[in-house]
Design a protein around this motif. Structure first.
Motif, PDB file in Angstrom:
ATOM      1  N   GLY A 319      20.356  13.074  15.722  1.00 48.17           N
ATOM      2  CA  GLY A 319      18.617  13.626  16.391  1.00 48.17           C
ATOM      3  C   GLY A 319      18.616  14.889  16.736  1.00 48.17           C
ATOM      4  O   GLY A 319      19.737  15.370  16.812  1.00 48.17           O
ATOM      5  N   ARG A 320      17.155  14.855  16.381  1.00 45.57           N
ATOM      6  CA  ARG A 320      17.127  17.048  16.264  1.00 45.57           C
ATOM      7  C   ARG A 320      16.265  16.589  17.524  1.00 45.57           C
ATOM      8  O   ARG A 320      15.465  16.401  17.081  1.00 45.57           O
ATOM      9  N   THR A 321      16.079  17.417  18.300  1.00 42.09           N
ATOM     10  CA  THR A 321      14.952  18.164  19.513  1.00 42.09           C
ATOM     11  C   THR A 321      14.305  19.369  18.998  1.00 42.09           C
ATOM     12  O   THR A 321      15.327  20.697  19.604  1.00 42.09           O
ATOM     13  N   ARG A 322      13.455  19.442  19.407  1.00 36.95           N
ATOM     14  CA  ARG A 322      12.631  21.199  19.036  1.00 36.95           C
ATOM     15  C   ARG A 322      11.489  21.012  20.278  1.00 36.95           C
ATOM     16  O   ARG A 322      10.757  20.069  20.170  1.00 36.95           O
ATOM     17  N   PHE A 323      11.923  21.702  21.138  1.00 39.74           N
ATOM     18  CA  PHE A 323      11.464  22.224  22.615  1.00 39.74           C
ATOM     19  C   PHE A 323       9.863  23.400  21.174  1.00 39.74           C
ATOM     20  O   PHE A 323      10.734  24.607  20.833  1.00 39.74           O
ATOM     21  N   LEU A 324       8.605  22.843  22.024  1.00 42.95           N
ATOM     22  CA  LEU A 324       7.406  23.449  21.088  1.00 42.95           C
ATOM     23  C   LEU A 324       7.441  24.090  22.177  1.00 42.95           C
ATOM     24  O   LEU A 324       6.259  25.081  22.206  1.00 42.95           O
ATOM     25  N   GLY A 325       7.171  23.928  23.175  1.00 40.97           N
ATOM     26  CA  GLY A 325       6.778  25.040  25.316  1.00 40.97           C
ATOM     27  C   GLY A 325       6.907  24.478  26.373  1.00 40.97           C
ATOM     28  O   GLY A 325       7.473  23.523  26.070  1.00 40.97           O
ATOM     29  N   PRO A 326       5.999  24.566  26.972  1.00 44.02           N
ATOM     30  CA  PRO A 326       6.894  23.892  28.707  1.00 44.02           C
ATOM     31  C   PRO A 326       6.707  23.040  28.735  1.00 44.02           C
ATOM     32  O   PRO A 326       6.941  22.601  29.655  1.00 44.02           O
ATOM     33  N   SER A 327       5.610  22.840  27.903  1.00 45.48           N
ATOM     34  CA  SER A 327       5.276  21.236  28.395  1.00 45.48           C
ATOM     35  C   SER A 327       5.144  19.878  27.038  1.00 45.48           C
ATOM     36  O   SER A 327       4.295  19.063  26.339  1.00 45.48           O
ATOM     37  N   ALA A 328       6.167  20.448  25.810  1.00 49.82           N
ATOM     38  CA  ALA A 328       5.946  19.665  24.188  1.00 49.82           C
ATOM     39  C   ALA A 328       7.361  19.827  23.706  1.00 49.82           C
ATOM     40  O   ALA A 328       7.796  20.609  24.114  1.00 49.82           O
ATOM     41  N   PHE A 329       7.865  18.816  23.259  1.00 46.62           N
ATOM     42  CA  PHE A 329       8.895  18.872  21.948  1.00 46.62           C
ATOM     43  C   PHE A 329       8.513  17.795  21.314  1.00 46.62           C
ATOM     44  O   PHE A 329       8.342  16.602  21.266  1.00 46.62           O
ATOM     45  N   LEU A 330       9.337  17.805  20.008  1.00 42.62           N
ATOM     46  CA  LEU A 330       8.852  16.637  19.097  1.00 42.62           C
ATOM     47  C   LEU A 330      10.903  16.498  18.702  1.00 42.62           C
ATOM     48  O   LEU A 330      11.983  17.379  18.385  1.00 42.62           O
ATOM     49  N   ARG A 331      11.388  15.108  18.458  1.00 39.90           N
ATOM     50  CA  ARG A 331      12.406  14.359  18.503  1.00 39.90           C
ATOM     51  C   ARG A 331      12.101  13.705  17.374  1.00 39.90           C
ATOM     52  O   ARG A 331      11.631  13.011  16.531  1.00 39.90           O
ATOM     53  N   ALA A 332      12.956  14.079  15.915  1.00 39.61           N
ATOM     54  CA  ALA A 332      13.648  12.727  15.143  1.00 39.61           C
ATOM     55  C   ALA A 332      14.790  12.305  15.452  1.00 39.61           C
ATOM     56  O   ALA A 332      15.723  12.921  15.671  1.00 39.61           O
ATOM     57  N   SER A 333      14.934  11.095  15.380  1.00 43.54           N
ATOM     58  CA  SER A 333      16.733  10.858  15.480  1.00 43.54           C
ATOM     59  C   SER A 333      16.216   9.422  14.337  1.00 43.54           C
ATOM     60  O   SER A 333      15.872   8.989  13.725  1.00 43.54           O
ATOM     61  N   ALA A 334      17.456   9.438  13.638  1.00 38.08           N
ATOM     62  CA  ALA A 334      17.824   8.181  12.260  1.00 38.08           C
ATOM     63  C   ALA A 334      18.917   7.494  12.479  1.00 38.08           C
ATOM     64  O   ALA A 334      20.075   8.020  13.375  1.00 38.08           O
ATOM     65  N   ILE A 335      19.108   5.940  12.736  1.00 35.35           N
ATOM     66  CA  ILE A 335      20.512   5.413  13.288  1.00 35.35           C
ATOM     67  C   ILE A 335      21.374   4.594  12.404  1.00 35.35           C
ATOM     68  O   ILE A 335      20.242   3.839  11.081  1.00 35.35           O
ATOM     69  N   PHE A 336      21.840   4.210  12.600  1.00 37.34           N
ATOM     70  CA  PHE A 336      22.900   3.461  11.184  1.00 37.34           C
ATOM     71  C   PHE A 336      24.008   1.797  12.422  1.00 37.34           C
ATOM     72  O   PHE A 336      24.808   2.766  13.001  1.00 37.34           O
ATOM     73  N   ASP A 337      23.817   1.073  11.593  1.00 36.53           N
ATOM     74  CA  ASP A 337      24.577   0.340  12.735  1.00 36.53           C
ATOM     75  C   ASP A 337      25.357  -1.185  12.083  1.00 36.53           C
ATOM     76  O   ASP A 337      24.504  -1.656  10.852  1.00 36.53           O
ATOM     77  N   ALA A 338      26.469  -1.283  11.524  1.00 34.24           N
ATOM     78  CA  ALA A 338      27.244  -2.695  10.829  1.00 34.24           C
ATOM     79  C   ALA A 338      27.877  -3.341  11.697  1.00 34.24           C
ATOM     80  O   ALA A 338      28.189  -3.155  12.863  1.00 34.24           O
ATOM     81  N   HIS A 339      27.465  -4.327  11.574  1.00 35.21           N
ATOM     82  CA  HIS A 339      28.588  -5.824  11.720  1.00 35.21           C
ATOM     83  C   HIS A 339      29.098  -6.746  11.417  1.00 35.21           C
ATOM     84  O   HIS A 339      27.863  -7.052  10.285  1.00 35.21           O
ATOM     85  N   ASP A 340      30.332  -6.068  10.668  1.00 36.43           N
ATOM     86  CA  ASP A 340      31.233  -6.673  10.018  1.00 36.43           C
ATOM     87  C   ASP A 340      31.741  -8.432  10.738  1.00 36.43           C
ATOM     88  O   ASP A 340      33.450  -8.211  11.331  1.00 36.43           O
ATOM     89  N   LEU A 341      31.622  -9.518  11.249  1.00 33.60           N
ATOM     90  CA  LEU A 341      31.395 -10.337  11.734  1.00 33.60           C
ATOM     91  C   LEU A 341      32.238 -11.416  11.007  1.00 33.60           C
ATOM     92  O   LEU A 341      32.692 -11.760   9.399  1.00 33.60           O
ATOM     93  N   ALA A 342      32.989 -12.754  11.861  1.00 32.26           N
ATOM     94  CA  ALA A 342      33.920 -13.634  11.167  1.00 32.26           C
ATOM     95  C   ALA A 342      32.875 -13.860   9.827  1.00 32.26           C
ATOM     96  O   ALA A 342      34.081 -15.027   9.258  1.00 32.26           O
ATOM     97  N   GLY A 343      31.554 -14.736  11.058  1.00 29.75           N
ATOM     98  CA  GLY A 343      31.439 -15.896   9.827  1.00 29.75           C
ATOM     99  C   GLY A 343      30.580 -15.382   8.799  1.00 29.75           C
ATOM    100  O   GLY A 343      30.414 -14.390   8.374  1.00 29.75           O
ATOM    101  N   SER A 344      31.111 -16.224   7.559  1.00 25.78           N
ATOM    102  CA  SER A 344      30.918 -15.973   6.353  1.00 25.78           C
ATOM    103  C   SER A 344      29.225 -15.552   6.015  1.00 25.78           C
ATOM    104  O   SER A 344      29.132 -14.556   5.149  1.00 25.78           O
ATOM    105  N   GLU A 345      28.466 -16.324   7.016  1.00 22.53           N
ATOM    106  CA  GLU A 345      27.339 -15.438   6.566  1.00 22.53           C
ATOM    107  C   GLU A 345      26.611 -14.690   7.971  1.00 22.53           C
ATOM    108  O   GLU A 345      25.327 -14.644   8.050  1.00 22.53           O
ATOM    109  N   ALA A 346      27.693 -14.710   8.945  1.00 21.95           N
ATOM    110  CA  ALA A 346      26.643 -13.483  10.178  1.00 21.95           C
ATOM    111  C   ALA A 346      26.985 -12.150  10.094  1.00 21.95           C
ATOM    112  O   ALA A 346      26.077 -11.480  10.863  1.00 21.95           O
TER     113      ALA A 346
END
Length: 443
Positions: A319-346
């Protein structure tokens, strides 16, 4: 009274006296009285401040609403309220002013000072960072940098608490589909299968303890608990976690940490699964206005209800947060998550991107608006649905807080979450609307 504080109050008094309205030449017959009164007011205010009689100074200032309502007057009133141990009133006054004038960096700095004195460190850091992104004078800018270093050094014990009520939470991802195809046959979904959870209440808290080993190394430990109570108990949720591990400071405002984590999750009043794993977190400021943060995790999942859901989860976020002023900021984020589970279709993968912005609204309110997009893809074809399932979701998170209202130094908020999901499996087509009314505070 310290020399620094005495000088600050005298400067504030001079600033206030500087905004006393002048008298037009056409009113010269009455001008002498008005100017004398104004001079008397400025002299009396300076005298009470010099003597340390803050209650008298506040009472005197409030006799002149034309001055007390200016930016200088608001800041001086807030400083006096704080000195009279009325910090919640001071914060409400400053936040209400900032919601109307988002460019007042000095007022945001004062908010940081009040939080700093009360050891509400997370709130103080945010206020100081917002102030630094505005037009703050060099003296206070240097003081803010000193405060941030002090805050980093005193990260010994922190905890936070939140409470919220969701009128119609729809937490079970209720589908809008009326039929579903299973093994090539069409079935009609009952109202029970598509029902929402009803009004729900939630409470959550977190605590973190830090032990310093040296200037660069320390040990962190803590835990969290989140409970959601829904009608009938079928959708009740409870999640608790504990963690511990080392932290290393890379620079004055950059650090990295690693922690072993145990998490326990219950649903519907019964334990659902437990997670055991490692997490690595890092954050740093490339300049006073820009913050980067990232994390990675690796967990083993032990599901107590279905062995096919046992397995591993791994992923990360940036994530990246850019403070734009005393009452403002802009934030961008990216998430990746993987689940390798026992079930062949899970097994499945999840990716999400989001961009949010904090800005001021009328009526002394602040709003944080964050649209996001999410995709979930299963690894294998489902024998039940006959396809390899893919879900897409677009959503919008909106959080609004009334900044001139406080309850025991906590700000009330309203949060709305609206989303629409599409899937190549009919049960994955649904819309969700969730509204929360809550209070949150860090200590």
């Amino acid at each position: 009274m310290s020399r620094r504080f005495q000088w600050g109050l005298l400067c504030a008094a001079l600033s206030v006296s500087a905004v006393i309205p002048s008298v037009a030449p056409a009113q010269e017959a009455d001008a002498t009285v008005v100017i004398l009164n104004n001079k008397d007011f400025a002299s009396a205010l300076t005298a009470t401040l010099t003597a340390g009689n803050f209650a008298a100074a506040l009472a005197l200032l409030e006799t002149r609403p034309d001055i007390a309502g200016t930016a200088e007057g608001v800041r001086l009133r807030a400083e006096l309220l704080a000195r009279l141990d009325r910090s919640s009133e001071a914060i409400a006054l400053l936040e209400g002013h900032l919601a109307q004038d988002g460019s007042d960096a000095l007022a945001r700095y004062q908010v940081g000072e009040i939080h700093f004195a009360a050891r509400r460190d997370a709130s103080a850091v945010l206020a100081y960072r917002l102030a630094l992104s505005g037009r703050l004078d060099p003296v206070r800018r240097q003081l803010v940098h000193e405060r941030l270093i002090a805050l980093d050094a005193r990260r010994d014990l922190r905890f936070s608490l939140s409470f919220a009520v969701a009128p119609d939470s729809n937490i079970n991802n209720a589908t809008s589909a009326s039929t579903i195809d299973l093994y090539g046959l069409s079935f009609v979904l009952s109202d029970e299968a598509r029902r929402r959870s009803g009004v729900a209440a939630s409470v959550s808290g977190a605590v973190e303890r830090r032990w310093s080993i040296s200037d660069r190394f320390s040990i962190l430990a803590g835990g969290s608990l989140a409970i959601l109570d829904a009608p009938g108990g079928a959708f009740d949720q409870k999640q608790s976690s504990v963690f511990a591990g080392p932290e290393m400071k890379l620079a004055p405002h950059a650090r990295i940490s690693m922690a072993a984590i145990y998490r326990d999750i219950a649903f519907g009043g019964e334990r659902l699964e437990s997670w055991v794993g490692l997490r690595v977190d890092g954050e740093g400021y490339v300049n006073p206005q820009t913050r980067w943060d990232a994390s990675m995790h690796l967990d083993h999942i032990d599901n107590l209800r279905a062995r096919e859901w046992d397995g591993w989860s791994y992923g990360g976020q940036i994530g990246r947060t850019r403070f734009l002023g005393p009452s403002a900021f802009l934030r961008a984020s990216a998430i990746f998550d993987a689940h390798d589970l026992a079930g062949s279709e899970a097994g499945y993968r999840v990716g999400q991107v989001a961009v949010g912005r904090l800005f001021s609204l009328p009526l002394s309110t602040l709003a944080y608006v964050e649209p996001y997009g999410r995709k979930r893809s299963f690894e294998h074809r489902s024998s039940v649905f006959g396809v390899r399932r893919e879900d897409h979701e677009l959503g919008l998170n909106i959080r609004i807080s009334k900044r001139n209202w406080t309850f025991r130094n906590a700000f009330p908020y309203v949060q709305a979450i609206m989303s629409r999901s599409w899937s190549n499996v009919p049960i994955g087509d649904y819309s969700r609307q969730r509204v929360e009314f809550g209070l949150t505070r860090d200590f």
